[in-house]
Write a protein that holds these residues in place. Structure first.
Motif, PDB file in Angstrom:
ATOM      1  N   ALA A 108       0.846  -1.185   0.000  1.00 15.72           N
ATOM      2  CA  ALA A 108       0.000   0.000   0.000  1.00 15.72           C
ATOM      3  C   ALA A 108       0.886   1.242   0.000  1.00 15.72           C
ATOM      4  N   PHE A 109       0.268   2.365  -0.361  1.00 11.40           N
ATOM      5  CA  PHE A 109       1.008   3.629  -0.389  1.00 11.40           C
ATOM      6  C   PHE A 109       0.279   4.630   0.491  1.00 11.40           C
ATOM      7  N   VAL A 110       1.042   5.350   1.313  1.00 10.04           N
ATOM      8  CA  VAL A 110       0.488   6.273   2.301  1.00 10.04           C
ATOM      9  C   VAL A 110       0.971   7.685   2.000  1.00 10.04           C
TER      10      VAL A 110
ATOM     11  N   LEU B 144       5.751   3.571   0.991  1.00  9.26           N
ATOM     12  CA  LEU B 144       5.401   2.268   0.429  1.00  9.26           C
ATOM     13  C   LEU B 144       5.529   1.230   1.535  1.00  9.26           C
ATOM     14  N   VAL B 145       4.395   0.624   1.930  1.00 13.33           N
ATOM     15  CA  VAL B 145       4.386  -0.263   3.092  1.00 13.33           C
ATOM     16  C   VAL B 145       3.861  -1.646   2.693  1.00 13.33           C
ATOM     17  N   SER B 146       4.296  -2.650   3.439  1.00 15.99           N
ATOM     18  CA  SER B 146       3.922  -4.024   3.098  1.00 15.99           C
ATOM     19  C   SER B 146       3.314  -4.787   4.266  1.00 15.99           C
ATOM     20  N   SER B 147       3.025  -4.100   5.370  1.00 12.53           N
ATOM     21  CA  SER B 147       2.434  -4.776   6.530  1.00 12.53           C
ATOM     22  C   SER B 147       1.662  -3.768   7.358  1.00 12.53           C
ATOM     23  N   GLY B 148       0.835  -4.303   8.273  1.00 11.57           N
ATOM     24  CA  GLY B 148       0.074  -3.439   9.156  1.00 11.57           C
ATOM     25  C   GLY B 148       0.965  -2.597  10.053  1.00 11.57           C
TER      26      GLY B 148
ATOM     27  N   LEU C 235       2.376   0.206   7.954  1.00  8.73           N
ATOM     28  CA  LEU C 235       1.300   1.149   7.661  1.00  8.73           C
ATOM     29  C   LEU C 235       1.030   2.045   8.861  1.00  8.73           C
ATOM     30  N   ALA C 236       0.934   1.465  10.036  1.00  9.31           N
ATOM     31  CA  ALA C 236       0.663   2.247  11.243  1.00  9.31           C
ATOM     32  C   ALA C 236       1.768   3.257  11.503  1.00  9.31           C
TER      33      ALA C 236
END
Length: 337
Positions: free
Chosen positions: A144-146, A162-166, A169-170
């Motif tokens: 995902a992208f934040v 650019l994130v690949s885990s919860g 992301l947090a």
């Protein structure tokens, strides 16, 4: 024809203590010089008004222009790009580019995505954290992208976005919420090609001026058209004219998004493709940068045979036509025709 040129100058804000990141969306004096020179070449008298506050003071004093040409971004709030258009409407002052409603809805990336999606243009799955990263606990689509909800020029877009885990992301969402003090948008990351589409015109006469693919060089910040990459684009980015089938799909969808958002006069729409080569809407830029050699819209215009002065003339004529006006040279051409 007297044009009031309205803008936010980086040097003005540096002088009152703004950081380099805070002034990133604002313009260099060279951009204003180039834009004023183009308008003068088109037969206009240019009055360098400066910030929106300066325009407000002059309008309150009773001064008027044939047209306000504003590239002012504004300083605070998700509706900041709507401030000068709203001011112009308050004083019945003709102006270029999108109206306050479109300016505000386009800057808020989630609102823009909803409107564009409703019109049938695909956009990546997304959600918004308004106050805390815990609002994202049900998100499950990775990578995902934040990014901040209402920033431009790549602010807040970086490798850590650019994130690949919860957990990632947090952490990313918490960092951006604290730093930018605004909601955070999370969307499914798309690994394909990135396009920006330039559009000029209004209503059914709006046309795609050109499509440009964004290619990052070896030493660029990877996977993201970030603030760093944009600021150093001459060294880190390749802008490649694109006219293959995938690019044309992006162009067709960009025009649909332009109409859905009711953009006016000119704009730039950004797309990124998925792994199968299907382009998805990312965001709309109702105030595209206008430096002839550093900004995407003039770059892609030049790639398609439209030099800078001609581009500014096209935009100017589109705005004037909405008010039933034309610049003197245009009128002379019409009479000769």
């Amino acid at each position: 024809m007297r044009i009031g040129l309205v803008y936010d100058l980086r040097d003005d804000y540096r002088a009152i203590g703004f950081s380099e990141e805070e002034v990133a969306e604002f313009d260099h004096v060279d951009t204003i010089d180039q834009l004023a020179g183009a308008l003068q070449a088109l037969g206009c008298e240019v009055d360098r008004v400066g910030r929106g506050q300066a325009l407000a003071a002059r309008l309150v004093a009773g001064e008027r222009f044939d047209l306000v040409f504003s590239i002012a971004e504004g300083v605070k709030g998700r509706s900041r790009e709507a401030q000068v258009p709203a001011l112009c409407e308050l004083f019945d002052q003709p102006y270029l580019f999108s109206d306050p409603l479109t300016s505000a809805t386009s800057l808020d990336k989630a609102v823009a995505k909803r409107l564009v999606r409703e019109a049938g243009v695909p956009t990546p799955a997304f959600t918004v954290a308004y106050a805390a990263a815990t609002e994202l606990q049900d998100w499950s689509q990775y990578p995902a992208f934040v990014k901040p909800l209402a920033e431009g020029t790549g602010k807040g877009c970086e490798a850590a976005s650019l994130v690949s885990s919860g957990e990632e992301l947090a952490a990313a969402a918490t960092r951006l919420l604290q730093h930018y003090r605004q909601p955070v948008l999370v969307e499914t990351y798309l690994p394909g090609r990135e396009f920006t589409v330039g559009i000029v015109g209004n209503g059914t006469d709006a046309t795609v001026l050109g499509i440009c693919e964004i290619l990052l060089k070896e030493h660029a910040e990877a996977n993201v058209y970030s603030l760093r990459n944009k600021e150093r684009c001459e060294d880190l980015v390749i802008y490649a004219r694109a006219d293959d089938e995938e690019a044309k799909i992006a162009g067709t969808r960009a025009l649909a998004a332009y109409h859905a958002l009711e953009c006016r006069d000119a704009g730039r729409i950004d797309f990124r493709s998925d792994a199968l080569g299907d382009p998805y809407f990312l965001e709309a830029n109702t105030l595209a940068g206008l430096h002839p050699h550093h900004s995407d819209l003039p770059i892609l215009a030049a790639q398609n045979g439209v030099p800078f002065v001609e581009l500014i003339g096209m935009i100017l004529d589109e705005g004037l036509a909405r008010y039933g006006l034309c610049r003197p040279t245009s009128e002379r051409r019409r009479r000769r025709a």
